[in-house]
Design a protein around this motif. Sequence first.
Motif: not given
Length: 83
Positions: A15, A65, A55-56, A29, A2-6, A53
């Motif tokens: 993410g 995203g 992002d915010w 989310r 997993s990748l967390a962005n915001g 993706l």
Amino acid sequence: MSLANGLNDAGEVVGASIGPGFSTFTAVRWGRDGIEDLNKLVTVNPGGLYLMLADWVNSSGEISGLGVGADGLHGFLATPDSG
């Protein structure tokens, strides 16, 4: 993976969930109810985008995203359904 962005004030994190060997990307989310695939939450998607993706996320729960459609990559803004 997993990748967390915001992250917003309500503790929502956005993410991507990434498949083995980076084979797939799914916008997600994380919140009180755990992890959610944004593609399964969308009720209106006239462009038919697959959300890859996030992002915010802002304090109103709006998420931006990247998604992909038949004609390539696009930005998206997902707005919570107030109804």
